[in-house]
Motif scaffolding. Structure first.
Motif, mmCIF file in Angstrom:
data_model
loop_
_atom_site.group_PDB
_atom_site.id
_atom_site.type_symbol
_atom_site.label_atom_id
_atom_site.label_comp_id
_atom_site.label_asym_id
_atom_site.label_seq_id
_atom_site.Cartn_x
_atom_site.Cartn_y
_atom_site.Cartn_z
ATOM 1 N N HIS A 318 20.406 20.581 -12.889
ATOM 2 C CA HIS A 318 19.454 19.536 -12.458
ATOM 3 C C HIS A 318 18.059 20.135 -12.228
ATOM 4 O O HIS A 318 17.051 19.573 -12.687
ATOM 5 N N SER A 328 13.466 14.809 -15.444
ATOM 6 C CA SER A 328 14.044 14.078 -14.319
ATOM 7 C C SER A 328 13.023 13.042 -13.832
ATOM 8 O O SER A 328 12.009 12.794 -14.491
ATOM 9 N N LEU A 332 16.029 9.896 -9.904
ATOM 10 C CA LEU A 332 17.180 10.773 -10.172
ATOM 11 C C LEU A 332 17.271 11.866 -9.111
ATOM 12 O O LEU A 332 18.361 12.189 -8.626
ATOM 13 N N VAL A 336 20.470 12.480 -6.457
ATOM 14 C CA VAL A 336 21.183 13.756 -6.304
ATOM 15 C C VAL A 336 21.109 14.238 -4.852
ATOM 16 O O VAL A 336 22.103 14.671 -4.266
ATOM 17 N N SER A 348 26.573 17.420 -8.313
ATOM 18 C CA SER A 348 25.794 16.229 -8.667
ATOM 19 C C SER A 348 24.583 16.638 -9.492
ATOM 20 O O SER A 348 23.909 17.614 -9.176
ATOM 21 N N ARG A 349 24.311 15.881 -10.527
ATOM 22 C CA ARG A 349 23.121 16.158 -11.350
ATOM 23 C C ARG A 349 22.760 14.929 -12.167
ATOM 24 O O ARG A 349 23.573 14.021 -12.312
ATOM 25 N N MET A 350 21.517 14.898 -12.668
ATOM 26 C CA MET A 350 21.159 13.840 -13.610
ATOM 27 C C MET A 350 21.958 14.034 -14.894
ATOM 28 O O MET A 350 22.343 15.149 -15.243
ATOM 29 N N THR A 351 22.223 12.938 -15.583
ATOM 30 C CA THR A 351 22.948 13.043 -16.851
ATOM 31 C C THR A 351 22.263 12.170 -17.881
ATOM 32 O O THR A 351 21.625 11.179 -17.530
ATOM 33 N N THR A 359 23.186 9.517 -12.568
ATOM 34 C CA THR A 359 23.632 10.852 -12.203
ATOM 35 C C THR A 359 25.145 10.911 -12.392
ATOM 36 O O THR A 359 25.821 9.890 -12.364
ATOM 37 N N ASN A 361 28.646 12.826 -10.896
ATOM 38 C CA ASN A 361 29.086 13.481 -9.667
ATOM 39 C C ASN A 361 30.560 13.838 -9.755
ATOM 40 O O ASN A 361 31.374 13.015 -10.190
#
Ligand code: ADP
Ligand code: MG
Length: 405
Positions: A318, A328, A332, A336, A348-351, A359, A361
């Motif tokens: 991320h 990002s 976003l 997170v 957890s991260r942006m996707t 995000t 998770n």
């Protein structure tokens, strides 16, 4: 390929409703033969972002948010399809399909694009009339477009004709989206929708189009949080990032023979060529080179159930997408931020491409509700936007459904 969900009561109910909807249409009423059903899932990428068009590694899972089509083959070279979601019926002829002559832009283009690309690849296609429904939110980054394409490959296919394997079929659908629809996407979305495996993520090598399955640890749930923010900047920024990566490859290859993509570049090679690269290009390349390594590390951490490593890897991905690749967004980042403070949230991260969307998770089983509550309580206050939270499961890839008639 899948005949998944047979005997699943909710699948049977969904099939019955879709069949009934089809039979109620002029196209469905009175025509002979059984109604067939095909399905294709959306996808969420665990890690490996913007690596697919750099011939790198990605780790998506097909998810239980799906497009279904109920249809009957047609003895004419035509497709007529109703989107239950849009309440809209569209048709096109399979004859003379070409990107140059396609009509006004519409959702049916994704189906026509798939038919065109299948033909171009030497596969037979045939007409059908049908209706589709969907549980994939549209335009949220869970790849409703790729699901529509992969479901279409099953509805268009000539029965009993040899079918290319999932990766090859995904490449065909991607070509349709690239050249017919005009969206410059990589292969990940179609591949995940085509080749998904229940309970698994897919490690896809976008250089060879080979993949391996990676089991999801039994104690972890997959939760997707939708930011509700616009992906307005996505297309132009995506194309800029692609050309920045291409420039990086070109400049590095002038000194390093044999480099054809960022896949051929490791950290040491990047470092010794930094002086040749504009600063922004160097940062883009650094994200891609390190992200490929993070994908492999994530596969190992999933295998070992190393939750701390998963958390670190998602956080590093991320941060890299935020600071080095710059895709990002405040929304976003906020999503997170809220998630990682919840006990039981492992990673957890942006996707997806970024600038909005979702995000991804990894959450200890039992903590899904706490994550949902935290997001619903805090996100809107911080951003003014309404979030959505989807608890999803990894499912099999696209295929024909065999359910009781
Ligand atoms: P994403 O793939 O992230 O959901 P895209 O913008 O790539 O977003 O694709 C969304 C497009 O796919 C829609 O604008 C529409 O043309 C088509 N599509 C997806 N789901 C449906 C549906 N249920 N009915 C009709 N068209 C759909
Ligand atoms: Mg899409």
């Amino acid at each position: 390929m899948s005949e998944g969900q047979t005997g699943n009561p909710s699948a049977v109910a969904r099939a019955d409703a879709l069949r009934a909807r089809f039979e109620a249409l002029p196209a469905g009423a009175g025509s002979p033969g059984p109604v067939r059903l095909v399905r294709a899932p959306g996808r969420v990428n665990l890690i490996g972002e913007h690596t697919d068009y750099n011939q790198g590694l990605v780790l998506p899972a097909a998810i239980d948010r799906e497009i279904w089509i109920a249809f009957r083959p047609w003895d004419r070279p035509e497709v007529e399809l109703t989107s239950a979601e849009f309440g809209d019926t569209r048709s096109f002829s399979l004859e003379g399909l070409s990107p140059e002559t396609r009509g006004a832009k519409s959702w049916i283009d994704y189906v026509a694009a798939t038919a065109w690309a299948m033909r171009e690849a030497g596969l037979g296609v045939r007409g059908f009339r049908g209706v589709m429904d969907s549980t994939i939110p549209i335009g949220s980054g869970l790849s409703s477009s790729a699901a529509l394409e992969m479901a279409s490959t099953w509805a268009l296919a000539v029965p009993r004709a040899p079918r290319p394997e999932a990766g090859a079929m995904a490449a065909i659908a991607q070509r349709g989206e690239n050249h017919y629809v005009g969206v410059n996407c990589g292969i990940m979305d179609q591949f995940a929708s085509a080749a998904g495996r229940a309970g698994h993520a897919l490690l896809i090598d976008c250089r060879t189009n080979q993949f391996k399955t990676a089991p999801m640890p039994a104690g972890l749930s997959l939760v997707v949080c939708e930011t509700g923010s616009s992906r307005r900047l996505e297309v132009s920024a995506y194309n800029t990032r692609r050309s920045e990566c291409e420039l990086g490859v070109k400049l590095i290859a002038e000194r390093e023979p044999g480099v054809r993509s960022l896949r051929d570049v490791d950290e040491a090679m990047l470092d010794r060529n930094r002086d040749r690269l504009p600063e922004v290009v160097a940062r883009r390349c650094e994200h891609i080179v390190l992200e490929d390594a993070r994908v492999m590390d994530t596969v190992a951490a999933l295998r070992d159930g190393d939750l701390a490593a998963l958390g670190r890897l998602f956080a590093a991905s991320h941060a890299s997408l935020r600071d080095l690749y710059e895709v990002s967004s405040p929304e976003l980042d906020a999503m997170v931020d809220i998630a990682v403070a919840v006990p039981g949230v492992v990673a957890s991260r942006m996707t997806g491409a970024g600038f909005g969307g979702c995000t991804v998770n990894l959450v200890e089983r039992g903590a899904e509700g706490a994550l949902r509550d935290a997001v619903l309580a805090k996100y809107q206050n911080r951003t003014g936007l309404k979030p959505r939270v989807y608890i999803v499961a990894a499912v099999d890839g696209a295929g024909e459904l065999q359910l009781p008639a």
